[in-house]
Design a protein around this motif. Structure first.
Motif, PDB file in Angstrom:
ATOM      1  N   LEU A  79       0.981  -1.305   0.096  1.00  0.00           N
ATOM      2  CA  LEU A  79      -0.004  -0.109  -0.080  1.00  0.00           C
ATOM      3  C   LEU A  79       0.944   1.357   0.039  1.00  0.00           C
ATOM      4  CD1 LEU A  79      -3.155  -0.772   2.501  1.00  0.00           C
ATOM      5  CD2 LEU A  79      -3.062   0.141   0.012  1.00  0.00           C
ATOM      6  N   THR A  80       1.849   1.360   0.964  1.00  0.00           N
ATOM      7  CA  THR A  80       2.934   2.487   1.015  1.00  0.00           C
ATOM      8  C   THR A  80       3.472   2.571  -0.304  1.00  0.00           C
ATOM      9  OG1 THR A  80       3.016   1.834   3.196  1.00  0.00           O
ATOM     10  CG2 THR A  80       4.721   3.465   2.264  1.00  0.00           C
ATOM     11  N   ALA A  81       3.985   1.497  -0.904  1.00  0.00           N
ATOM     12  CA  ALA A  81       4.651   1.721  -2.241  1.00  0.00           C
ATOM     13  C   ALA A  81       3.739   2.318  -3.363  1.00  0.00           C
ATOM     14  CB  ALA A  81       5.378   0.386  -2.577  1.00  0.00           C
ATOM     15  N   GLY A  82       2.462   1.719  -3.241  1.00  0.00           N
ATOM     16  CA  GLY A  82       1.592   2.172  -4.153  1.00  0.00           C
ATOM     17  C   GLY A  82       1.245   3.755  -4.306  1.00  0.00           C
ATOM     18  N   LEU A  83       1.080   4.111  -2.968  1.00  0.00           N
ATOM     19  CA  LEU A  83       0.963   5.692  -2.728  1.00  0.00           C
ATOM     20  C   LEU A  83       2.100   6.415  -3.195  1.00  0.00           C
ATOM     21  CD1 LEU A  83      -0.688   5.542   1.032  1.00  0.00           C
ATOM     22  CD2 LEU A  83      -1.902   6.145  -1.518  1.00  0.00           C
ATOM     23  N   LEU A  84       3.320   5.967  -2.921  1.00  0.00           N
ATOM     24  CA  LEU A  84       4.442   6.637  -3.531  1.00  0.00           C
ATOM     25  C   LEU A  84       4.726   6.601  -4.914  1.00  0.00           C
ATOM     26  CD1 LEU A  84       7.044   5.575  -0.740  1.00  0.00           C
ATOM     27  CD2 LEU A  84       6.311   7.809  -1.187  1.00  0.00           C
ATOM     28  N   ILE A  85       4.191   5.453  -5.405  1.00  0.00           N
ATOM     29  CA  ILE A  85       4.511   5.255  -6.909  1.00  0.00           C
ATOM     30  C   ILE A  85       3.261   6.230  -7.621  1.00  0.00           C
ATOM     31  CG2 ILE A  85       4.026   3.876  -8.968  1.00  0.00           C
ATOM     32  CD1 ILE A  85       5.036   1.605  -7.166  1.00  0.00           C
ATOM     33  N   VAL A  86       2.200   6.580  -7.140  1.00  0.00           N
ATOM     34  CA  VAL A  86       0.930   7.536  -7.761  1.00  0.00           C
ATOM     35  C   VAL A  86       1.591   8.997  -7.482  1.00  0.00           C
ATOM     36  CG1 VAL A  86      -1.023   8.554  -7.243  1.00  0.00           C
ATOM     37  CG2 VAL A  86      -0.660   5.892  -7.431  1.00  0.00           C
ATOM     38  N   ALA A  87       2.366   9.377  -6.371  1.00  0.00           N
ATOM     39  CA  ALA A  87       2.712  10.628  -6.129  1.00  0.00           C
ATOM     40  C   ALA A  87       3.959  10.681  -7.166  1.00  0.00           C
ATOM     41  CB  ALA A  87       3.248  10.620  -4.593  1.00  0.00           C
ATOM     42  N   LEU A  88       4.620  10.124  -7.357  1.00  0.00           N
ATOM     43  CA  LEU A  88       5.947  10.155  -8.264  1.00  0.00           C
ATOM     44  C   LEU A  88       5.344  10.340  -9.863  1.00  0.00           C
ATOM     45  CD1 LEU A  88       8.441   7.379  -6.925  1.00  0.00           C
ATOM     46  CD2 LEU A  88       9.024  10.066  -7.158  1.00  0.00           C
ATOM     47  N   SER A  89       4.323   9.577 -10.083  1.00  0.00           N
ATOM     48  CA  SER A  89       3.679   9.642 -11.463  1.00  0.00           C
ATOM     49  C   SER A  89       2.911  11.038 -11.636  1.00  0.00           C
ATOM     50  CB  SER A  89       2.698   8.551 -11.562  1.00  0.00           C
ATOM     51  OG  SER A  89       1.587   8.695 -10.810  1.00  0.00           O
ATOM     52  N   LEU A  90       2.485  11.491 -10.676  1.00  0.00           N
ATOM     53  CA  LEU A  90       2.048  13.013 -10.776  1.00  0.00           C
ATOM     54  C   LEU A  90       2.944  13.870 -10.764  1.00  0.00           C
ATOM     55  CD1 LEU A  90      -0.967  12.365  -8.052  1.00  0.00           C
ATOM     56  CD2 LEU A  90      -1.217  12.650 -10.467  1.00  0.00           C
ATOM     57  N   ARG A  91       3.904  13.860 -10.016  1.00  0.00           N
ATOM     58  CA  ARG A  91       4.834  14.927 -10.050  1.00  0.00           C
ATOM     59  C   ARG A  91       6.061  14.966 -10.707  1.00  0.00           C
ATOM     60  NH1 ARG A  91       2.061  18.981  -9.575  1.00  0.00           N
ATOM     61  NH2 ARG A  91       0.358  18.687  -8.246  1.00  0.00           N
ATOM     62  N   ALA A  92       6.530  13.776 -11.273  1.00  0.00           N
ATOM     63  CA  ALA A  92       7.400  13.640 -12.000  1.00  0.00           C
ATOM     64  C   ALA A  92       7.355  12.230 -13.032  1.00  0.00           C
ATOM     65  CB  ALA A  92       8.832  13.192 -11.284  1.00  0.00           C
ATOM     66  N   PRO A  93       6.368  12.562 -13.974  1.00  0.00           N
ATOM     67  CA  PRO A  93       5.867  11.544 -14.958  1.00  0.00           C
ATOM     68  C   PRO A  93       6.936  10.865 -15.759  1.00  0.00           C
ATOM     69  CG  PRO A  93       4.917  13.575 -15.783  1.00  0.00           C
ATOM     70  CD  PRO A  93       5.904  13.743 -14.245  1.00  0.00           C
ATOM     71  N   ARG A  94       8.149  11.778 -15.972  1.00  0.00           N
ATOM     72  CA  ARG A  94       9.047  11.127 -16.965  1.00  0.00           C
ATOM     73  C   ARG A  94      10.262  10.707 -15.967  1.00  0.00           C
ATOM     74  NH1 ARG A  94       9.354  15.445 -21.969  1.00  0.00           N
ATOM     75  NH2 ARG A  94       6.949  14.770 -22.839  1.00  0.00           N
ATOM     76  N   GLY A  95      10.957  11.494 -15.161  1.00  0.00           N
ATOM     77  CA  GLY A  95      12.071  11.596 -14.367  1.00  0.00           C
ATOM     78  C   GLY A  95      12.031  10.384 -13.109  1.00  0.00           C
ATOM     79  N   GLY A  96      10.629  10.380 -12.857  1.00  0.00           N
ATOM     80  CA  GLY A  96      10.426   9.448 -11.531  1.00  0.00           C
ATOM     81  C   GLY A  96      10.411   8.045 -11.922  1.00  0.00           C
ATOM     82  N   THR A  97      10.737   7.636 -12.957  1.00  0.00           N
ATOM     83  CA  THR A  97      10.530   6.092 -13.374  1.00  0.00           C
ATOM     84  C   THR A  97      11.528   5.187 -12.569  1.00  0.00           C
ATOM     85  OG1 THR A  97       9.822   6.520 -15.499  1.00  0.00           O
ATOM     86  CG2 THR A  97      10.417   4.277 -15.255  1.00  0.00           C
ATOM     87  N   ALA A  98      12.743   5.511 -12.568  1.00  0.00           N
ATOM     88  CA  ALA A  98      13.489   4.574 -11.878  1.00  0.00           C
ATOM     89  C   ALA A  98      13.253   4.569 -10.440  1.00  0.00           C
ATOM     90  CB  ALA A  98      15.072   5.346 -12.076  1.00  0.00           C
ATOM     91  N   LEU A  99      13.139   5.861  -9.804  1.00  0.00           N
ATOM     92  CA  LEU A  99      12.729   5.664  -8.394  1.00  0.00           C
ATOM     93  C   LEU A  99      11.531   4.825  -8.225  1.00  0.00           C
ATOM     94  CD1 LEU A  99      13.366   6.664  -5.781  1.00  0.00           C
ATOM     95  CD2 LEU A  99      12.243   8.972  -6.116  1.00  0.00           C
ATOM     96  N   GLY A 100      10.538   4.972  -8.964  1.00  0.00           N
ATOM     97  CA  GLY A 100       9.289   4.430  -8.984  1.00  0.00           C
ATOM     98  C   GLY A 100       9.390   2.869  -8.940  1.00  0.00           C
ATOM     99  N   VAL A 101      10.207   2.483  -9.837  1.00  0.00           N
ATOM    100  CA  VAL A 101      10.533   1.022  -9.805  1.00  0.00           C
ATOM    101  C   VAL A 101      11.418   0.655  -8.455  1.00  0.00           C
ATOM    102  CG1 VAL A 101      12.089  -0.552 -10.961  1.00  0.00           C
ATOM    103  CG2 VAL A 101      10.787   0.928 -12.471  1.00  0.00           C
ATOM    104  N   ALA A 102      12.039   1.282  -7.873  1.00  0.00           N
ATOM    105  CA  ALA A 102      12.940   0.989  -6.765  1.00  0.00           C
ATOM    106  C   ALA A 102      11.655   0.991  -5.721  1.00  0.00           C
ATOM    107  CB  ALA A 102      14.054   2.125  -6.509  1.00  0.00           C
ATOM    108  N   VAL A 103      10.980   1.881  -5.587  1.00  0.00           N
ATOM    109  CA  VAL A 103      10.023   1.583  -4.500  1.00  0.00           C
ATOM    110  C   VAL A 103       9.128   0.694  -4.792  1.00  0.00           C
ATOM    111  CG1 VAL A 103       8.022   2.960  -3.837  1.00  0.00           C
ATOM    112  CG2 VAL A 103       9.902   4.149  -4.123  1.00  0.00           C
ATOM    113  N   GLY A 104       8.445   0.071  -6.060  1.00  0.00           N
ATOM    114  CA  GLY A 104       7.913  -1.139  -6.228  1.00  0.00           C
ATOM    115  C   GLY A 104       8.688  -2.098  -5.772  1.00  0.00           C
TER     116      GLY A 104
END
Length: 244
Positions: free
Chosen positions: A142-167
């Motif tokens: 759940l926590t990872a999902g919330l962080l990934i949603v936040a990254l997709s909203l505020r850094a749709p391009r640059g946050g991909t690597a961080l989103g993968v790490a969080v996932g």
């Protein structure tokens, strides 16, 4: 993606996850809580492959899936989603409520099903309560999902690597529960499915009921330009020629 499509996608994902969870739950209950499919084999493998370094890493990682850390990360997700102080407080509260309500609902399901954990002799860390679905797994996912949603909203391009790490973090916390012998692997799968289902419900509700302006940034130059481009024209000036 517009709000209606986002709500539909989130709702469909949540409904699909909970449908699969319902089937898995019926199988667990029908089998009297006995291990299923790969449960025994994976537990035997984990017991036979526990070097000290791997155990230390697994215990450290599994500890991040409970307690204060997930709530700190949920607040961080809320802060990242919006840009004004007032909206940040509300977004952080909503993310915290999503996590807390999900944990409470998961606890109710766990108490209702009463599935026993693996044999205590195979445990490599402390655990309490019933097994299905896994609490650490649900909380981390759940926590990872919330962080990934936040990254997709505020850094749709640059946050991909961080989103993968969080996932990956969300998935690994669940896997450590099976590796440390305190959950069957199907408990972990149940936790993942529960988290996806509950997050889908929360995102669907947010997309439908939060005001359209909640995630917008009126102070951002691009946002001001978009507002000016879409601002209605003065009807009194239509058709008038410029004064000489």
């Amino acid at each position: 993606m517009n709000r209606r499509d986002a709500a539909g996608l989130a709702g469909s994902a949540g409904l699909g996850a909970w449908t699969v969870l319902g089937v898995l739950t019926m199988v667990v209950v029908g089998g009297g809580g006995a291990p299923l499919w790969l449960d025994d084999g994976l537990l035997s493998w984990s017991v036979a492959h526990r070097p000290d370094v791997a155990m230390a890493l697994a215990r450290g990682l599994t500890a991040t899936g409970t307690g204060v850390i997930p709530y700190v990360l949920a607040v961080l997700a809320g802060v990242m989603m919006v840009r004004t102080a007032r909206r940040r407080l509300l977004a952080a509260a909503l993310c915290t409520a999503c996590l807390g309500a999900g944990q409470a609902l998961r606890f109710g399901v766990m108490e209702l099903i009463h599935r026993a954990r693996p044999p205590r002799d195979d445990w490599a860390t402390h655990a309490s309560g019933w097994a299905f679905p896994s609490g650490h797994t649900t909380t981390a996912a759940l926590t990872a999902g919330l962080l990934i949603v936040a990254l997709s909203l505020r850094a749709p391009r640059g946050g991909t690597a961080l989103g993968v790490a969080v996932g990956c973090w969300g998935l690994l916390v669940g896997l450590t529960r099976a590796y440390l012998g305190v959950h069957w692997f199907t408990d972990v799968v149940g936790g993942w499915l529960f988290a996806v289902g509950w997050l889908g419900v929360c995102l669907c509700a947010a997309a439908r009921w939060l005001p359209a302006s909640f995630l917008s940034d009126s102070t951002h130059p691009a946002a001001r330009t978009a507002e000016e481009d879409h601002a209605p024209q003065n009807p009194g000036r239509r058709g008038r020629s410029r004064p000489a």
